[in-house]
Write a protein that holds these residues in place. Structure first.
Motif, PDB file in Angstrom:
ATOM      1  N   ILE A  80       0.762  -1.356   0.146  1.00  0.00           N
ATOM      2  CA  ILE A  80      -0.026  -0.208  -0.091  1.00  0.00           C
ATOM      3  C   ILE A  80       0.909   1.281  -0.030  1.00  0.00           C
ATOM      4  CG2 ILE A  80      -1.799   1.285   1.267  1.00  0.00           C
ATOM      5  CD1 ILE A  80      -2.726  -1.427   2.491  1.00  0.00           C
ATOM      6  N   SER A  81       2.013   1.070   0.676  1.00  0.00           N
ATOM      7  CA  SER A  81       2.789   2.209   0.605  1.00  0.00           C
ATOM      8  C   SER A  81       3.593   2.417  -0.572  1.00  0.00           C
ATOM      9  CB  SER A  81       3.984   2.068   2.042  1.00  0.00           C
ATOM     10  OG  SER A  81       3.414   2.086   3.267  1.00  0.00           O
ATOM     11  N   LEU A  82       3.994   1.521  -1.243  1.00  0.00           N
ATOM     12  CA  LEU A  82       4.491   1.564  -2.826  1.00  0.00           C
ATOM     13  C   LEU A  82       3.557   2.193  -3.483  1.00  0.00           C
ATOM     14  CD1 LEU A  82       6.308  -1.775  -3.275  1.00  0.00           C
ATOM     15  CD2 LEU A  82       7.422   0.536  -2.957  1.00  0.00           C
ATOM     16  N   ALA A  83       2.178   1.942  -3.500  1.00  0.00           N
ATOM     17  CA  ALA A  83       1.339   2.497  -4.389  1.00  0.00           C
ATOM     18  C   ALA A  83       1.048   3.953  -3.863  1.00  0.00           C
ATOM     19  CB  ALA A  83       0.099   1.725  -4.189  1.00  0.00           C
ATOM     20  N   THR A  84       1.019   4.020  -2.745  1.00  0.00           N
ATOM     21  CA  THR A  84       0.643   5.630  -2.173  1.00  0.00           C
ATOM     22  C   THR A  84       1.836   6.463  -2.708  1.00  0.00           C
ATOM     23  OG1 THR A  84      -0.519   4.737  -0.215  1.00  0.00           O
ATOM     24  CG2 THR A  84       0.634   7.106  -0.189  1.00  0.00           C
ATOM     25  N   LEU A  85       3.150   6.037  -2.640  1.00  0.00           N
ATOM     26  CA  LEU A  85       4.096   6.905  -3.170  1.00  0.00           C
ATOM     27  C   LEU A  85       3.894   7.540  -4.445  1.00  0.00           C
ATOM     28  CD1 LEU A  85       7.071   7.797  -2.847  1.00  0.00           C
ATOM     29  CD2 LEU A  85       7.820   5.692  -3.614  1.00  0.00           C
ATOM     30  N   ASP A  86       3.702   6.758  -5.376  1.00  0.00           N
ATOM     31  CA  ASP A  86       3.481   7.144  -6.708  1.00  0.00           C
ATOM     32  C   ASP A  86       2.017   7.430  -7.087  1.00  0.00           C
ATOM     33  OD1 ASP A  86       6.459   7.459  -7.598  1.00  0.00           O
ATOM     34  OD2 ASP A  86       6.225   4.987  -7.621  1.00  0.00           O
ATOM     35  N   ASN A  87       1.129   7.545  -6.298  1.00  0.00           N
ATOM     36  CA  ASN A  87      -0.393   7.577  -6.490  1.00  0.00           C
ATOM     37  C   ASN A  87      -0.915   6.453  -7.143  1.00  0.00           C
ATOM     38  OD1 ASN A  87      -2.573   8.987  -5.747  1.00  0.00           O
ATOM     39  ND2 ASN A  87      -2.452  10.134  -7.412  1.00  0.00           N
ATOM     40  N   LYS A  88      -0.244   5.367  -7.189  1.00  0.00           N
ATOM     41  CA  LYS A  88      -0.875   4.418  -8.368  1.00  0.00           C
ATOM     42  C   LYS A  88      -1.970   3.676  -7.679  1.00  0.00           C
ATOM     43  CE  LYS A  88       3.825   3.089 -10.354  1.00  0.00           C
ATOM     44  NZ  LYS A  88       4.765   1.745 -10.399  1.00  0.00           N
ATOM     45  N   LYS A  89      -2.912   3.025  -8.523  1.00  0.00           N
ATOM     46  CA  LYS A  89      -4.316   2.576  -8.131  1.00  0.00           C
ATOM     47  C   LYS A  89      -3.970   0.943  -7.926  1.00  0.00           C
ATOM     48  CE  LYS A  89      -7.001   5.744 -10.702  1.00  0.00           C
ATOM     49  NZ  LYS A  89      -8.082   6.042 -11.949  1.00  0.00           N
ATOM     50  N   ILE A  90      -4.362   0.548  -6.441  1.00  0.00           N
ATOM     51  CA  ILE A  90      -4.128  -0.643  -6.421  1.00  0.00           C
ATOM     52  C   ILE A  90      -5.551  -1.121  -5.729  1.00  0.00           C
ATOM     53  CG2 ILE A  90      -3.175  -0.249  -4.013  1.00  0.00           C
ATOM     54  CD1 ILE A  90      -1.388  -2.933  -4.233  1.00  0.00           C
ATOM     55  N   THR A  91      -6.039  -2.089  -5.835  1.00  0.00           N
ATOM     56  CA  THR A  91      -7.511  -2.462  -5.257  1.00  0.00           C
ATOM     57  C   THR A  91      -7.266  -3.812  -4.264  1.00  0.00           C
ATOM     58  OG1 THR A  91      -7.769  -4.142  -7.235  1.00  0.00           O
ATOM     59  CG2 THR A  91      -8.333  -1.883  -7.697  1.00  0.00           C
ATOM     60  N   SER A  92      -8.402  -3.840  -3.658  1.00  0.00           N
ATOM     61  CA  SER A  92      -8.489  -5.168  -2.717  1.00  0.00           C
ATOM     62  C   SER A  92      -8.285  -6.602  -3.548  1.00  0.00           C
ATOM     63  CB  SER A  92      -9.788  -5.269  -2.002  1.00  0.00           C
ATOM     64  OG  SER A  92     -10.688  -5.325  -2.889  1.00  0.00           O
ATOM     65  N   VAL A  93      -8.900  -6.654  -4.847  1.00  0.00           N
ATOM     66  CA  VAL A  93      -8.505  -7.743  -5.419  1.00  0.00           C
ATOM     67  C   VAL A  93      -6.973  -7.964  -6.019  1.00  0.00           C
ATOM     68  CG1 VAL A  93      -9.093  -8.819  -7.681  1.00  0.00           C
ATOM     69  CG2 VAL A  93     -10.900  -7.661  -6.418  1.00  0.00           C
ATOM     70  N   ASP A  94      -6.130  -6.879  -6.170  1.00  0.00           N
ATOM     71  CA  ASP A  94      -5.000  -7.044  -6.360  1.00  0.00           C
ATOM     72  C   ASP A  94      -4.111  -7.720  -5.228  1.00  0.00           C
ATOM     73  OD1 ASP A  94      -5.144  -6.132  -8.868  1.00  0.00           O
ATOM     74  OD2 ASP A  94      -4.939  -3.731  -8.013  1.00  0.00           O
ATOM     75  N   LEU A  95      -4.379  -7.230  -3.994  1.00  0.00           N
ATOM     76  CA  LEU A  95      -3.737  -7.659  -2.774  1.00  0.00           C
ATOM     77  C   LEU A  95      -4.091  -9.071  -2.481  1.00  0.00           C
ATOM     78  CD1 LEU A  95      -3.725  -4.261  -0.617  1.00  0.00           C
ATOM     79  CD2 LEU A  95      -1.915  -5.205  -1.825  1.00  0.00           C
ATOM     80  N   MET A  96      -5.382  -9.269  -2.790  1.00  0.00           N
ATOM     81  CA  MET A  96      -6.020 -10.608  -2.496  1.00  0.00           C
ATOM     82  C   MET A  96      -5.336 -11.545  -3.118  1.00  0.00           C
ATOM     83  SD  MET A  96      -9.992  -9.460  -1.831  1.00  0.00           S
ATOM     84  CE  MET A  96     -10.667 -11.083  -2.263  1.00  0.00           C
ATOM     85  N   ASP A  97      -5.112 -11.183  -4.399  1.00  0.00           N
ATOM     86  CA  ASP A  97      -4.471 -12.097  -5.561  1.00  0.00           C
ATOM     87  C   ASP A  97      -3.022 -12.591  -5.249  1.00  0.00           C
ATOM     88  OD1 ASP A  97      -6.849 -12.598  -6.745  1.00  0.00           O
ATOM     89  OD2 ASP A  97      -6.194 -11.167  -8.438  1.00  0.00           O
ATOM     90  N   LYS A  98      -2.414 -11.469  -4.813  1.00  0.00           N
ATOM     91  CA  LYS A  98      -1.088 -11.272  -4.336  1.00  0.00           C
ATOM     92  C   LYS A  98      -0.424 -12.182  -3.213  1.00  0.00           C
ATOM     93  CE  LYS A  98       3.151  -8.394  -3.480  1.00  0.00           C
ATOM     94  NZ  LYS A  98       3.998  -8.939  -4.584  1.00  0.00           N
ATOM     95  N   TYR A  99      -1.400 -12.038  -2.225  1.00  0.00           N
ATOM     96  CA  TYR A  99      -1.181 -12.721  -1.137  1.00  0.00           C
ATOM     97  C   TYR A  99      -2.026 -14.150  -0.760  1.00  0.00           C
ATOM     98  CZ  TYR A  99       1.531  -8.745   0.519  1.00  0.00           C
ATOM     99  OH  TYR A  99       2.724  -7.939   0.581  1.00  0.00           O
ATOM    100  N   TYR A 103     -11.192 -11.632   1.319  1.00  0.00           N
ATOM    101  CA  TYR A 103     -11.246 -10.139   1.745  1.00  0.00           C
ATOM    102  C   TYR A 103     -11.319  -9.901   3.063  1.00  0.00           C
ATOM    103  CZ  TYR A 103     -13.219  -5.301   1.867  1.00  0.00           C
ATOM    104  OH  TYR A 103     -13.474  -4.233   2.368  1.00  0.00           O
ATOM    105  N   SER A 104     -11.938 -10.848   4.029  1.00  0.00           N
ATOM    106  CA  SER A 104     -12.147 -10.663   5.339  1.00  0.00           C
ATOM    107  C   SER A 104     -10.610 -10.705   5.956  1.00  0.00           C
ATOM    108  CB  SER A 104     -12.876 -11.895   6.068  1.00  0.00           C
ATOM    109  OG  SER A 104     -12.214 -13.055   5.563  1.00  0.00           O
ATOM    110  N   THR A 105      -9.612 -11.642   5.615  1.00  0.00           N
ATOM    111  CA  THR A 105      -8.368 -11.670   6.020  1.00  0.00           C
ATOM    112  C   THR A 105      -7.603 -10.392   5.527  1.00  0.00           C
ATOM    113  OG1 THR A 105      -8.106 -14.051   5.742  1.00  0.00           O
ATOM    114  CG2 THR A 105      -6.109 -12.657   6.067  1.00  0.00           C
ATOM    115  N   LEU A 106      -7.869  -9.771   4.646  1.00  0.00           N
ATOM    116  CA  LEU A 106      -7.409  -8.685   4.086  1.00  0.00           C
ATOM    117  C   LEU A 106      -7.691  -7.313   4.821  1.00  0.00           C
ATOM    118  CD1 LEU A 106      -5.561  -6.832   1.838  1.00  0.00           C
ATOM    119  CD2 LEU A 106      -7.893  -6.716   0.702  1.00  0.00           C
ATOM    120  N   TYR A 107      -8.789  -7.243   5.192  1.00  0.00           N
ATOM    121  CA  TYR A 107      -9.429  -6.415   5.984  1.00  0.00           C
ATOM    122  C   TYR A 107      -8.772  -6.395   7.397  1.00  0.00           C
ATOM    123  CZ  TYR A 107     -12.699  -3.526   8.482  1.00  0.00           C
ATOM    124  OH  TYR A 107     -13.433  -2.505   9.411  1.00  0.00           O
TER     125      TYR A 107
END
Length: 383
Positions: A80-99, A103-107
């Motif tokens: 999330i910090s990497l995405a925030t640095l360059d104002n890139k768009k990252i979604t919950s689906v992106d993070l769920m797929d990566k890890y 969604y409940s675990t991500l939350y």
């Protein structure tokens, strides 16, 4: 959990770990597996010895900071910090797929960081896209501290697009301000500058007040710092210049006598109470004659954190400050600890001054009395 192992050389029972951390057997088993999976490439292992005690084995060239950095780099907050640095768009689906999580675990994972971010005036937006939000100044400050922590990881590789330009900025600044920046400070300044430039390019803007503008203009004229800004890859607006330059005062530098005198005069004009407090510290020491200014240079951290940064960035929160708000916050123990630290650091620079160690209690008491008197007698409020 790891801190428990660092505090015990002989090992710990699983029952003790579960009791100390308030976790179940399954959770402990999963944590041990996750740790060994992530850290085996650095030869870190949690294992059971002959006495059936859990022990931590690791190379002596790796510290707890290294482990912490590796863990942080593998967190969702890092992405999330990497995405925030360059104002890139990252979604919950992106993070769920990566890890590979729900969604409940991500939350739940994101929620763990919320209290710490809230303390810095920040939060995590989880609506359409996920990013860290808050005032731009606070976001940049968080990114700097977070990536500084992660940089201890052997695998950390935040590409620095403007490394050469920032190096030239530092070089010109050193020449014009008659100062030298320590190597570690140059590394940190480069990281901080990279964050500022990339957030600006991402169309994220900081704001300033008239007081900030006036202070910066005077500083710019005295030290001719405009030439340093010409080394950057593009022109920055005045608000960005002020925030960019302000970070310099949080670094460890050594200044010439002439520069010190100019900075003290600026401090006296823009923040009388902090000037008085600084002067009280200097006056509280025995006579050192020619080394008075050397001591003043050692107390630059005080000048920078309590004078220059608040002048340039009023929202800047001074760290470890026992007297920045009101007299009701006066903390003798905190102030005494701070003075001891300054004296110890100065003794490292000037080991010949043995009286600093022999008479430090009396010196500290004298300094504290003068600081307190200057603070209480001031008719103006601190910044």
């Amino acid at each position: 959990m790891i801190q428990l192992f660092f505090s015990s050389n002989e090992g710990i029972t699983r029952a003790k770990v579960m009791e100390e951390l308030g976790i179940s057997w399954n959770t402990l088993t999963n944590d041990i597996y996750s740790f060994n999976y992530e850290m085996n490439k650095f030869d870190w292992f949690l294992e059971t010895n002959e006495q059936n005690l859990l022990t931590l084995s690791f190379p002596y060239n790796h510290s707890l900071a290294t482990y912490e950095a590796v863990l942080l780099q593998n967190t969702i907050l890092y992405q999330i910090s990497l995405a925030t640095l360059d104002n890139k768009k990252i979604t919950s689906v992106d993070l769920m797929d990566k890890y590979h999580i729900s969604y409940s675990t991500l939350y739940r994972e994101i929620k763990k960081w919320v209290p710490q971010l809230n303390e810095m005036g920040l939060s995590i937006n989880m609506k359409e896209h996920i990013f860290i939000e808050g005032s731009e100044t606070a976001v940049r400050r968080f990114l700097y501290f977070f990536f500084t922590k992660v940089s201890a990881s052997p695998a950390f590789d935040l590409h620095l697009y403007y490394n050469n330009e920032i190096s030239n900025f530092i070089k010109v600044l050193e020449e014009n301000m008659q100062m030298s920046m320590h190597t570690l400070s140059k590394i940190r300044f480069t990281l901080s500058s990279e964050i500022h430039l990339r957030r600006y390019l991402s169309k994220k803007r900081v704001t300033i007040t008239p007081k900030q503008y006036t202070f910066f203009q005077e500083t710019e004229q005295i030290f001719s710092i405009e030439e340093a800004f010409k080394q950057l890859p593009f022109e920055l607006p005045i608000a960005e210049k002020i925030h960019f330059f302000a970070q310099f005062f949080a670094m460890d530098c050594h200044f010439s006598d002439d520069t010190m005198k100019k900075r003290i005069m600026l401090a006296k004009k823009h923040s009388p109470i902090h000037y008085e407090l600084t002067q009280s510290i200097i006056d509280g020491l025995p006579e050192i004659s020619e080394q008075k200014l050397a001591l003043c240079n050692n107390i630059l951290n005080f000048l920078d954190n309590y004078i220059f940064l608040p002048c340039l960035l009023p929202t800047y929160e001074c760290e470890n400050s026992p007297w920045t708000k009101t007299t009701s916050n006066w903390d003798n123990a905190a102030i005494e600890k701070w003075i001891y630290k300054q004296l110890a650091h100065f003794k490292q620079i000037h080991p010949d001054l043995t009286y600093l160690e022999l008479d430090k209690d009396n010196i500290t008491a004298n300094i504290m009395a003068q600081i307190h008197a200057a603070y209480l007698n001031a008719s103006y409020a601190p910044l």
